[in-house]
Design a protein around this motif. Structure first.
Motif, PDB file in Angstrom:
ATOM      1  N   VAL A   1       2.253   7.883   7.858  1.00 39.37           N
ATOM      2  CA  VAL A   1       3.046   7.693   9.072  1.00 39.37           C
ATOM      3  C   VAL A   1       3.366   9.021   9.758  1.00 39.37           C
ATOM      4  O   VAL A   1       3.494   9.079  10.989  1.00 39.37           O
TER       5      VAL A   1
ATOM      6  N   GLY B   1       6.726  -1.274   6.815  1.00 43.00           N
ATOM      7  CA  GLY B   1       5.390  -1.395   7.380  1.00 43.00           C
ATOM      8  C   GLY B   1       5.249  -2.607   8.287  1.00 43.00           C
ATOM      9  O   GLY B   1       4.626  -2.540   9.355  1.00 43.00           O
TER      10      GLY B   1
ATOM     11  N   THR C   1       0.033   1.025   5.800  1.00 48.18           N
ATOM     12  CA  THR C   1       1.220   1.464   5.056  1.00 48.18           C
ATOM     13  C   THR C   1       1.741   0.339   4.161  1.00 48.18           C
ATOM     14  O   THR C   1       2.326   0.599   3.100  1.00 48.18           O
TER      15      THR C   1
ATOM     16  N   HIS D   1      12.639   2.475   6.194  1.00 49.89           N
ATOM     17  CA  HIS D   1      11.822   3.419   5.426  1.00 49.89           C
ATOM     18  C   HIS D   1      12.701   4.494   4.791  1.00 49.89           C
ATOM     19  O   HIS D   1      12.491   4.908   3.649  1.00 49.89           O
TER      20      HIS D   1
END
Length: 370
Positions: free
Chosen positions: A2, A62, A146, A84
């Motif tokens: 990311v 994700g 991800t 996250h």
């Protein structure tokens, strides 16, 4: 994966330089707030559960990244960054303290070096893959991957959990027995503050160099390759840094690493664009690889096992504070002077880290120097 696409994606959603830094920094804010929770959970013997939960929250992040790309929402993207950040707050303290606990006697630095090599391997594969996938499949395709990597991360914890009997005993039963005042050691404090300034400077590179490349019209894979070079250099030096810290103590190793990082920032001033910028990536990555295992050993090596997860939590909170401070404060500078205007500040910020790490010697502590 990311990292190289946070800033470019935010720019496509019409974020200003300050908002780019703020959105990137949300993960650090939430991670900072959640790490004490991760520390408390880990010190009560639930380290493996915390690592699995962190990865599963990464899956949720994700999914939200994918949603933000589908609907073009900066708000959903910011919320995904928050999730996250919470996942990192759960995962990293238990991951770091478990590595110290499982290390053979006298080889803690080496063990942290091996763990760090895996972190570097992620920094080799992830950013390059994220950059290329976003160029080929768009941001949506990159964000989808991800989810898969977070699932793999959760599954890889299970065999180690089973081998350790499912629960790692730490000797703590109630909060009164923890003794977190033992964290107030000169070595722990100086390593944590040094990590803050180290990360503050590093945030300027990972947040605003890709933003500069984006406004110059370069593809995401350019910065993805830059991060891959940092990852390779760090990977090569991690084990050397850990073993050297076991042998000669953390401070000399951190000193050498930070001088390499400062040299990399100076080099970046004379060549912000590829291929010249890749020399700065080599120096920064090599310095990163030397310094980080030694900093971890300096902060955590002498802590009692019963408070080591909270120690890992507090120590890594300074990483989040540094990323947050760098992303937001340097974002304000970028608003005033442009993205390139922040890079002359980075060597001075890193120099503060280099000075602070010597505090144990200045106040009379050994700092593992002997």
């Amino acid at each position: 994966m990311v990292n190289p696409i946070i800033s470019p994606f935010a720019i496509t959603l019409r974020a200003t330089p300050f908002i780019v830094g703020l959105v990137a920094g949300i993960a650090s804010i939430v991670s900072l707030l959640s790490k004490p929770v991760g520390g408390l959970v880990g010190d009560r013997g639930y380290r493996f559960q915390a690592m699995i939960a962190g990865n599963l929250l990464g899956v949720l992040a994700g999914l939200l990244y994918v949603t933000s790309a589908l609907v073009g929402s900066l708000w959903i993207f910011a919320f995904a960054r928050a999730i996250h950040g919470f996942s990192m707050g759960l995962f990293f303290p238990s991951s770091l303290s478990t590595a110290v606990d499982l290390a053979p006697r006298g080889r803690v630095g080496e063990t942290l070096g091996w763990r760090g090599m895996m972190f570097s391997l992620g920094n080799i594969i992830g950013p390059a893959l994220g950059g290329y996938l976003s160029d080929i499949l768009g941001f949506l395709g990159a964000f989808t991957f991800t989810i898969a990597f977070s699932l793999i991360g959760a599954l890889l914890v299970v065999p180690v959990w089973r081998a350790a009997g499912g629960r790692m005993e730490t000797g703590t039963v109630s909060g009164n027995e923890v003794g977190y005042s033992e964290l107030l050691r000169v070595g722990f404090i100086s390593a944590s503050l040094s990590l803050f300034f180290f990360t503050f400077s590093y945030a300027g590179v990972v947040t605003y160099l890709p933003a500069l490349y984006k406004v110059l019209g370069m593809p995401q894979r350019v910065f993805g390759f830059y991060m891959m070079v940092i990852g390779v250099a760090s990977f090569v030096m991690r084990l050397i840094g850990g073993r050297s810290a076991d042998r000669m103590g953390p401070i000399p190793v951190i000193r050498a690493g930070m001088l390499l990082v400062i040299s990399g920032y100076v080099t970046l001033l004379f060549g912000e664009l590829p291929p010249y910028s890749y020399l700065s990536a080599v120096l920064i990555g090599a310095g990163f690889g030397l310094s980080v295992p030694a900093m971890q050993l300096m902060a955590l090596g002498d802590l009692p096992p019963r408070i080591r997860t909270m120690g890992s939590s507090v120590y890594t909170m300074f990483f989040d504070l540094g990323m947050l401070g760098g992303q937001i404060a340097l974002g304000y500078v970028a608003d005033l002077r442009g993205y390139a205007g922040i890079f002359p500040l980075l060597p001075f910020i890193a120099a503060a880290s280099l000075i602070i790490v010597h505090a144990p010697l200045i106040v009379g502590g050994k700092g593992h120097e002997d």
